[in-house]
Design an enzyme around this catalytic site. Structure first.
Site, short mmCIF file in Angstrom:
data_model
loop_
_atom_site.label_atom_id
_atom_site.label_comp_id
_atom_site.label_asym_id
_atom_site.label_seq_id
_atom_site.Cartn_x
_atom_site.Cartn_y
_atom_site.Cartn_z
N ASP A 11 0.85 -1.23 0.09
CA ASP A 11 -0.02 0.01 0.09
C ASP A 11 0.81 1.36 0.08
O ASP A 11 1.85 1.41 0.86
CB ASP A 11 -0.80 0.01 1.43
CG ASP A 11 -1.93 1.20 1.41
OD1 ASP A 11 -1.52 2.15 0.77
OD2 ASP A 11 -2.68 1.22 2.27
N ILE A 12 0.96 2.07 -0.95
CA ILE A 12 1.63 3.28 -1.23
C ILE A 12 1.59 4.26 0.05
O ILE A 12 2.36 4.77 0.35
CB ILE A 12 1.35 3.94 -2.60
CG1 ILE A 12 2.60 4.78 -2.47
CG2 ILE A 12 0.01 4.75 -2.53
CD1 ILE A 12 2.63 5.26 -4.30
N ASN A 25 -6.62 13.41 -10.10
CA ASN A 25 -7.54 13.68 -11.37
C ASN A 25 -7.27 15.22 -11.65
O ASN A 25 -6.66 15.77 -10.88
CB ASN A 25 -8.93 13.20 -11.34
CG ASN A 25 -9.56 13.76 -9.92
OD1 ASN A 25 -9.52 14.72 -9.62
ND2 ASN A 25 -10.02 12.92 -9.40
N VAL A 34 -5.80 5.06 -5.55
CA VAL A 34 -4.66 5.64 -4.82
C VAL A 34 -5.15 6.93 -4.26
O VAL A 34 -4.80 7.32 -3.14
CB VAL A 34 -3.67 5.99 -5.48
CG1 VAL A 34 -2.39 6.29 -5.02
CG2 VAL A 34 -3.28 4.52 -6.40
N ASP A 35 -5.95 7.73 -5.15
CA ASP A 35 -6.23 9.14 -4.90
C ASP A 35 -6.88 9.14 -3.44
O ASP A 35 -6.57 10.07 -2.55
CB ASP A 35 -7.08 9.79 -5.91
CG ASP A 35 -6.93 11.22 -5.74
OD1 ASP A 35 -6.16 11.73 -5.12
OD2 ASP A 35 -7.90 11.71 -6.70
N GLY A 121 -5.41 1.93 -12.98
CA GLY A 121 -6.55 1.41 -12.46
C GLY A 121 -7.87 1.93 -13.11
O GLY A 121 -8.25 1.10 -14.19
N VAL A 122 -8.68 2.85 -12.28
CA VAL A 122 -9.86 2.97 -13.07
C VAL A 122 -9.79 3.74 -14.30
O VAL A 122 -10.50 3.74 -15.16
CB VAL A 122 -10.38 4.43 -12.12
CG1 VAL A 122 -11.62 5.03 -12.73
CG2 VAL A 122 -10.86 3.57 -10.75
P1 ADP Z 1 -6.03 5.88 -12.29
O1 ADP Z 1 -7.25 6.54 -12.01
O2 ADP Z 1 -4.73 6.75 -12.47
O3 ADP Z 1 -5.85 4.52 -13.12
P2 ADP Z 1 -6.12 4.28 -9.72
O4 ADP Z 1 -5.88 4.86 -8.37
O5 ADP Z 1 -7.49 3.85 -10.06
O6 ADP Z 1 -5.52 5.22 -10.50
O7 ADP Z 1 -4.98 3.03 -9.98
C1 ADP Z 1 -3.81 2.93 -10.19
C2 ADP Z 1 -3.06 1.83 -9.73
O8 ADP Z 1 -2.56 1.99 -8.19
C3 ADP Z 1 -3.70 0.63 -10.13
O9 ADP Z 1 -2.75 -0.33 -10.45
C4 ADP Z 1 -4.26 0.21 -8.63
O10 ADP Z 1 -4.45 -1.14 -8.32
C5 ADP Z 1 -3.15 0.72 -7.76
N1 ADP Z 1 -3.58 1.19 -6.24
C6 ADP Z 1 -4.78 1.38 -5.80
N2 ADP Z 1 -4.75 1.70 -4.59
C7 ADP Z 1 -3.46 1.69 -4.05
C8 ADP Z 1 -2.60 1.73 -2.83
N3 ADP Z 1 -3.14 2.00 -1.71
N4 ADP Z 1 -1.49 1.55 -2.99
C9 ADP Z 1 -0.76 1.16 -4.19
N5 ADP Z 1 -1.33 1.15 -5.21
C10 ADP Z 1 -2.51 1.17 -5.22
#
Ligand code: ADP
Length: 287
Positions: A11-12, A25, A34-35, A121-122
């Protein structure tokens, strides 16, 4: 100096680094993925700083910093990846996120930076290409950042990121380690996945001391290889497809050839092992 790049599964928001990168965004007021996790863990201070420093949000491909609030990191570097799902498919924009984030890291003097896989991700950027954009852009961007960590939330993504990181940023091997036997790649590889397996084994054994006989070395190598590829390295001419070794171009891209390991790869390692043994035993004893 050179930047060291590593892949981490986790988890980042838990990363203890100078700066973590947020896949934000355009509005810069929080979101999902992640956001959302970064805003939740960082607290109100992150949002307040976003509002104060980015009243009009941020353009796709650009990056900017805020406080990290309650996070273990000192800063959050927000960057806006292209929304592939919504038709933003210019890879230059995705590469720009990594480049700009590293420029911002230099501005604030961050020496260690953790990245998520932006747009993967999204925003639905195809996974292998998202990984390739991340790793190759970090490799070619000049920066004063010393340590980059690529953090993946899922195990599968992490394994893919790790094999691409081993390809472009092979970790150093210790003197007298099994990993050193892998330092020079063989002149002829089996299939394309074998080059990845070679680098993965080199990394796995980077700090493992050499055993005393090759009777011990051979099963060590075979077992580690089987763990990495998730299949037995049986005596067969059938290639094994390893999805983590497939960068996404070409049908045989991730294939490992067991017969190459038995006929060429392992014999090369045994030769090198014996050469290393002779070097060691001809050295004067210490003390
Ligand atoms: P985007 O909207 O740029 O696609 P996302 O947050 O939906 O961003 O996803 C980007 C990547 O981060 C995906 O591979 C997702 O699985 C991953 N991700 C989501 N939450 C976390 C987290 N807490 N720590 C690390 N990576 C994450």
């Amino acid at each position: 100096h050179m930047v060291t790049v590593t892949a981490v599964h986790g988890d980042i928001t838990r990363q203890r680094v100078d700066a973590i990168v947020n896949a934000a965004n355009n509005a810069m007021r929080g979101g999902g993925g992640v956001d959302g996790a970064i805003h939740r863990a960082g607290g109100r201070a992150v949002l307040d700083d976003c509002i104060a420093r980015f009243p009009n949000g941020l353009r796709t491909g650009d990056a900017g910093w805020t406080t990290a609030g309650d996070l273990p990191a000192t800063w959050v570097i927000h960057t806006v990846g292209p929304n592939y799902a919504a038709g933003e498919r210019d890879r230059e924009l995705l590469e720009s996120c990594y480049r700009r984030a590293l420029e911002v890291a230099d501005e604030i003097g961050a020496r260690s930076v953790s990245f998520p896989l932006i747009s993967a991700g999204v925003y639905a950027w195809p996974l292998n290409d998202a990984i390739d954009a991340a790793v190759t852009t970090i490799a070619k961007t000049p920066t004063r950042v010393e340590e980059v960590v690529l953090v993946s939330f899922s195990e599968d993504t992490h394994r893919r990121v790790q094999s691409q990181v081993h390809r472009l940023f092979p970790p150093p091997t210790e003197p007298g380690s099994v990993g050193q036997l892998f330092d020079r790649p063989p002149a002829q590889m089996g299939m394309r996945g074998d080059a990845y397996l070679w680098l993965a084994l080199r990394a796995e054994f980077a700090a493992t001391p050499l055993p005393s006989t090759w009777f011990e070395l051979r099963p060590m190598v075979v077992q580690a290889a089987e763990g990495i590829i998730g299949a037995p390295l049986a005596h067969t001419d059938d290639p094994i497809h390893v999805p983590e070794f497939d960068p996404g171009h070409g049908m045989s891209a991730g294939n490992v050839l067991p017969s190459w390991w038995h006929q060429t790869g392992i014999p090369i390692l045994i030769d090198r092992f014996e050469a290393a043994q002779q070097t060691n035993s001809s050295e004067p004893a210490e003390g």
